[in-house]
Design a protein around this motif. Structure first.
Motif: not given
Length: 307
Positions: A178-204
Motif C-alpha cells: 500500500k505504500d509502494h515507493p514507486e507505484v502510484g494509482d497506475e502501473i506501467t508495462l515498463e514498471q511491471f517488467t522491471s520491478l522485483p516480481y513475486l511469481a505465484a505457484s500452486s504447489g508444484h
C-alpha cells in the motif's frame, strides 16, 4: 455362472483393489483387516480363475484380465448405487454425510468459506474434506477418491471426460504494498517488467497467470516464487509486485496491506472456475443437492462483483 452362488460383495472388493492397487489401502477403505482383504483377494482369484494382482517387487500389478474388468465392474457398481440411492430422499437438515473436494487455497478462502458458514446452519450433519490440488487431481477424481474437483477449466484439459459445470469467472489484478515507493494509482508495462516480481505457484504447478505471461511474452524480474494464497501477504514493506485473483485480493487487501491496480497487459484473460464429478455420483440425491448448493452459491457470487 449362477449368480445365487456368487457373493457380489467381491465386486466391491475388486473395484477397491483396482482403485488403490494395494491390499493394505483397499482394506483401509473398506474398513476391514488386511488379512480379511488378502482372503478376499484369494476368493476373487478363484472366482475369475486369474491371479488378478501379481507382485512386482514391492508393488502389486493388475493382470490383463483384471484391467479389462475394471471399467465394466465400476459401471455395474455405479448403476447399483444409483438405483439404491434413488429410493431414498435426502434431507440436508438431518442428513449425516461427508463430501470430499479437491480445491486450491484461493477457492477455499473465497468460495468454500461462505459454504462452510452456510452448512453449519442449514445442514449441520454435512462435513467436508477439502484436499489441496496435486499433480494427480484428475486421477484422484477418476478413481473416486474424491467426490468433486473444483479448479480452473484452463488448467484442467481432461474436464470433458467428466460431468462438469461452470461456477464463476475471475480476473487477475496487480497487487503492491500500500505504500509502494514507486507505484502510484497506475502501473506501467515498463514498471511491471522491471520491478522485483513475486511469481505465484500452486504447489508444484505453475499458476495460470504465469503461464499467460509467458505465452504473451511479458518478461518479469522474478525474485521470489511462492504459493498464490500467501503471495499477497509477502508484499508488505517491499518493492515486489505480483498478479493475484481479484476476488482473493479484495477479500484480504486490508489484512495484507496491499493496493490493487489494473494490469498493464490488455490481453490477460480471466479464469473460469468449474466443478467436475463422475458418473458414479451424478444421480445420487445427496450429491445432486450438494452440487446444486454450490451452483446457487456461485450464482450469488456472480451477482456480487468483486469490485
Amino acid at each position: 455362472m449362477d449368480l445365487r452362488r456368487v457373493d457380489l460383495n467381491l465386486l466391491v472388493a475388486f473395484d477397491m483393489l483396482m482403485t488403490e492397487r494395494s491390499v493394505t489401502r483397499a482394506a483401509q477403505r473398506l474398513s476391514i483387516g488386511q488379512s480379511a482383504m488378502s482372503s478376499t483377494l484369494g476368493r476373487l482369484r478363484k472366482l475369475f480363475g486369474d491371479p488378478i494382482m501379481t507382485r512386482d517387487g514391492r508393488t502389486l500389478v493388475a493382470t490383463p484380465l483384471a484391467e479389462s474388468l475394471a471399467e465394466p465392474v465400476r459401471e455395474l457398481l455405479t448403476d447399483i448405487e444409483n438405483v439404491l440411492a434413488l429410493r431414498h430422499e435426502f434431507d440436508p437438515a438431518t442428513a449425516e454425510h461427508t463430501f470430499s473436494i479437491i480445491a486450491n487455497d484461493y477457492l477455499t478462502m473465497t468460495f468454500l468459506q461462505p459454504l462452510i458458514a452456510r452448512l453449519s446452519i442449514e445442514a449441520p450433519g454435512i462435513r467436508l474434506r477439502i484436499y489441496p490440488t496435486g499433480d494427480d487431481f484428475a486421477d484422484q477424481l477418476r478413481r473416486h477418491r474424491v467426490d468433486l474437483l473444483l479448479m480452473p477449466q484452463e488448467a484442467f484439459e481432461e474436464h470433458t471426460e467428466f460431468h462438469h459445470r461452470t461456477l464463476f469467472h475471475d480476473r487477475f489484478v496487480v497487487a503492491v504494498d500500500k505504500d509502494h515507493p514507486e507505484v502510484g494509482d497506475e502501473i506501467t508495462l515498463e514498471q511491471f517488467t522491471s520491478l522485483p516480481y513475486l511469481a505465484a505457484s500452486s504447489g508444484h504447478l505453475r499458476s495460470l497467470s504465469e503461464m499467460q505471461l509467458d505465452f504473451l511474452g511479458v518478461p518479469r524480474n522474478t525474485e521470489i516464487t511462492a504459493g498464490f494464497g500467501m503471495a499477497p501477504f509477502l508484499l508488505r514493506g517491499t518493492r515486489l509486485i505480483t498478479l493475484v485473483h481479484e476476488r482473493l485480493a479484495r477479500s484480504i487487501r486490508a489484512a495484507a496491506e496491499i493496493r490493487l491496480l489494473e494490469p498493464p497487459i490488455p490481453r490477460l484473460q480471466p479464469i473460469t472456475e468449474i466443478m467436475a464429478w463422475t458418473n458414479r455420483t451424478d444421480a445420487v440425491p445427496g450429491h445432486r443437492w450438494f452440487r446444486q448448493t454450490l451452483i446457487d452459491l456461485a450464482d450469488e457470487y456472480n451477482d456480487t462483483p468483486a469490485r
